[in-house]
Motif scaffolding. Sequence first.
Motif, short mmCIF file in Angstrom:
data_model
loop_
_atom_site.label_atom_id
_atom_site.label_comp_id
_atom_site.label_asym_id
_atom_site.label_seq_id
_atom_site.Cartn_x
_atom_site.Cartn_y
_atom_site.Cartn_z
N ASP A 753 -54.70 27.23 24.26
CA ASP A 753 -56.06 27.35 23.73
C ASP A 753 -56.36 28.79 23.34
N GLY A 754 -56.83 28.98 22.09
CA GLY A 754 -57.17 30.31 21.61
C GLY A 754 -55.99 31.14 21.17
N SER A 755 -54.82 30.52 21.03
CA SER A 755 -53.62 31.27 20.68
C SER A 755 -53.56 31.58 19.20
N LYS A 756 -52.56 32.38 18.82
CA LYS A 756 -52.37 32.78 17.43
C LYS A 756 -51.04 32.23 16.91
N SER A 757 -50.94 32.13 15.58
CA SER A 757 -49.71 31.69 14.93
C SER A 757 -49.57 32.41 13.60
N THR A 758 -48.43 32.26 12.97
CA THR A 758 -48.23 32.90 11.67
C THR A 758 -47.07 32.24 10.95
N TRP A 759 -47.00 32.50 9.64
CA TRP A 759 -45.81 32.13 8.86
C TRP A 759 -44.83 33.30 8.91
N ILE A 760 -43.55 33.00 8.91
CA ILE A 760 -42.53 34.03 8.96
C ILE A 760 -41.31 33.56 8.16
N THR A 761 -40.73 34.46 7.39
CA THR A 761 -39.53 34.14 6.63
C THR A 761 -38.34 34.89 7.21
N ILE A 762 -37.29 34.15 7.56
CA ILE A 762 -36.08 34.73 8.16
C ILE A 762 -34.88 34.25 7.34
N ASN A 763 -34.15 35.19 6.78
CA ASN A 763 -32.98 34.85 5.95
C ASN A 763 -33.35 33.85 4.87
N LYS A 764 -34.48 34.09 4.23
CA LYS A 764 -34.99 33.29 3.12
C LYS A 764 -35.45 31.89 3.53
N THR A 765 -35.51 31.65 4.83
CA THR A 765 -36.01 30.37 5.32
C THR A 765 -37.40 30.57 5.93
N ARG A 766 -38.33 29.71 5.55
CA ARG A 766 -39.72 29.83 5.96
C ARG A 766 -39.96 29.02 7.23
N TYR A 767 -40.60 29.68 8.22
CA TYR A 767 -40.89 29.04 9.50
C TYR A 767 -42.37 29.22 9.84
N ALA A 768 -42.85 28.32 10.68
CA ALA A 768 -44.10 28.53 11.39
C ALA A 768 -43.73 29.08 12.76
N LEU A 769 -44.51 30.04 13.23
CA LEU A 769 -44.23 30.70 14.51
C LEU A 769 -45.45 30.59 15.41
N ALA A 770 -45.23 30.15 16.66
CA ALA A 770 -46.35 30.02 17.60
C ALA A 770 -45.80 29.89 19.02
N GLY A 771 -46.69 30.09 19.97
CA GLY A 771 -46.36 29.79 21.35
C GLY A 771 -46.72 28.35 21.64
N VAL A 772 -45.71 27.53 21.91
CA VAL A 772 -45.92 26.10 22.14
C VAL A 772 -45.25 25.71 23.46
N SER A 773 -45.98 24.98 24.28
CA SER A 773 -45.48 24.56 25.59
C SER A 773 -44.98 25.75 26.41
N GLY A 774 -45.66 26.88 26.26
CA GLY A 774 -45.32 28.06 27.04
C GLY A 774 -44.09 28.80 26.56
N LYS A 775 -43.66 28.57 25.29
CA LYS A 775 -42.47 29.22 24.76
C LYS A 775 -42.73 29.74 23.35
N LEU A 776 -42.19 30.91 23.03
CA LEU A 776 -42.26 31.44 21.67
C LEU A 776 -41.29 30.64 20.82
N THR A 777 -41.82 29.94 19.79
CA THR A 777 -41.03 28.93 19.09
C THR A 777 -41.18 29.04 17.59
N LEU A 778 -40.06 28.84 16.88
CA LEU A 778 -40.03 28.72 15.42
C LEU A 778 -39.98 27.25 15.03
N PHE A 779 -40.67 26.90 13.94
CA PHE A 779 -40.68 25.52 13.45
C PHE A 779 -40.36 25.50 11.96
N LYS A 780 -39.53 24.55 11.55
CA LYS A 780 -39.30 24.33 10.12
C LYS A 780 -39.23 22.84 9.86
N PRO A 781 -39.61 22.41 8.63
CA PRO A 781 -39.61 20.98 8.31
C PRO A 781 -38.22 20.36 8.44
#
Length: 781
Positions: A753-781
Amino acid sequence: MRRKSILLTLGLLTSLLTAPFQSAYALGVKSVPAPWVYTYAGKQSQSIQKQPTAPVANLEKKSNFVVDFNTVPVMAKPAIQAAIDTWSENFASKVDVKVSISWARASNYGVLAAASSVSNFVFPEAPDKTLYYASALANSIAGRDLDKNKPEMEITITSTAPWYYGTDGNCPKNLYDLQSVILHEMGHGLGFISGSYYDEFSGAARIDQPTPFDAYVQLPDGRRLADMPSPSVETGRALTTSLSWSGENAIKANNNVKPKLYTPAPYEGGSSVSHLDEATFKDSLLDAVMTPNLDSGEVFHSPGPLLLAMFEDMRTKPPAGVSYSLPQVVQNQKALVGDQSVIVQFSPPVNARAAQISGYQIKNLQSGDSVTVTESPAVIKNLKNGSKYSFSITAINSLGVSAAVNTNSVTPQTSWKASVVDASADAKFLATGTYGGKTVIVYTDSKNGDLKLATQNGSKWSISTVDGNSTTGGKTTHNVSGYLSMCTSTSAMTNYLHIFYTDVDELDLRYAVYNGKKWSYEIVDGDGPKIQDYKEPDRVRTASDVSVSNACAINSAGVQVFYRDESQGIVLGAVKYGSSWRYEIVDGDKDTENRSTGDVGFHMKAITVAKKIHLIYDSVNGFDLEKNVTKGEIRYATRSSGVVEDWVYDTLDTPGNGVSVAGYDVTIFNSVRGVTAGWFTGNGISFPYPNLLRTKFVTATTTTTYTPGNFGIPDSPMAIDEKSVLFGCELRLCSLNKADKVISLVSKNQITDGSKSTWITINKTRYALAGVSGKLTLFKP
């Protein structure tokens, strides 16, 4: 008077079902002002004085009380402190209990003292989430301070009363024992209090915010006071007839008899209901402490077994009351998209109190399967992604079942693929950038109170702790897992990484800078000698709370950081000049020069494009009594220098055209078409929550509005890029494609609750970045 916004409510998921899952309907804590309760002077005692309990040497403290004596005279302090020490030995809490005591003339004749718990809370950890718990009791159960800006208890002592200031129990018959009175008032402040209100003109009463005390108060026919119709004359009659306590622990402590409460006719404001019955308990050697009247010469220096047993009852969930009618239909039913699951939400029937609902049956209208839950929301599992589902909901009590209502149809979908960067940190706050040609992520570890840095090295991440784990080299061991921002710069062929972050313990703004070889640390603001008044034009370091939000930016004028002054509701700024800082007020101090007098900067973001700094932040212009935001707008400020006079201001969104609040969170991004800002909006239908997302090119005259569809309440976090809007959806993470407005479920698990997230590009691949379930996590489709 500027006040902090807290968004509120609750709900937990139950069983057959994914658990635990917290809905956006459980965004936090709900608080309401608490009533005052009075102790009246009785007659001069003609009987033998009550004897105090013999002191016990080295009795272990169960809690710590922090007292502000204000104008209390020195001679009165020992007796007050003795009462406080007694409660510290009997009331268990890991959270400090702050008590504010005033010494003043009585507002009502015959009043010796009065007490209030200041605020009553509904909160996620409560035994019963429909009840309002007194501050200290709520904090004790939650294990955290639900409102750090207020004391847990206020006590007013009548200065003109004939007091006995001794602590030996030998109170003369013509004086009133101060220690006994404070012991009594603290009982009220800790939670021995009803939320009922009686109107003497109509004879009607209401219980709009029932307390756990009210849930254990029982009518002769078995109904709970908390469940009585409100407002009604029937409830008024109940407050002036016979009421007793139904808690198991208290009954046992009272020789297996339900303790009788004080309910005189006519009703006595400040005394009725919230006391033990005067006639029944006034002569008790152990349990007279919570009777409404204190006779002169009367002494009690121990809470007594009955009062302590009643507090034990209030720490547990009260049993259901008596059902007096069939449940009406549930309200606001809705089905939300999940991954191989659907979240089913609903509100209780309008007669929920009288009906005493025992459960809700949710039926899958496609398969015919059903489950029974005790509250909303519920997660229905084992569904097929890509298939449509809808559900019916009925309410159940001892008398029968309500009519069924149906939800909308939804289609579960597969969430994005997740890869964990750091499994040991919740990353509630984070920022990303490029430093030395490598992708870096700075983020928080709430469990350890640390600030961490992840640096990409090929396919791996190198993780280090920036601050929070040492006292060497300018570092601290304080909790530094609060709001943060990050910037990078290059000077004389040296790359610099700048991090601004908060000292959660001291409420200061800290600064760490890395030059490729070593870190340097300092405090930017918050550690000044006093809180500087916002009216003072020449700014210096302040002692304000500057821990709520911050945003950094760098241009030709140097490193700059902007941050909220929580103590005064303004946005401050600091510009780095050599080894010192130049301070300024950015906004919130006046209504001239296109500035604002709103409560500004709960959320903010900044970017630099060419030489121009673009700063976006929210401004709150109204709160209700429960601290919900009722009016809010989006502010935007720019400058190409480090001079305060160069700021140019604009308002990007304001109440109107069906919108009451613009804000909740903000974001800003430099797209190929220009600088784009984003935020949430809410109206009377969704109050106190947002219900829409908005983006706008800052130079445009129109905004683009998006709906969250069947993905739940939209709320923080929020981030935008060229293609999409990343946002919180029912405490999960969703992505909205700006071109076709299609929404995708990014994470099926919970974000903080109240957390932050952002878009991030790594090696030309686009990810969503957020803390989820208590872990710093990258997400991609």
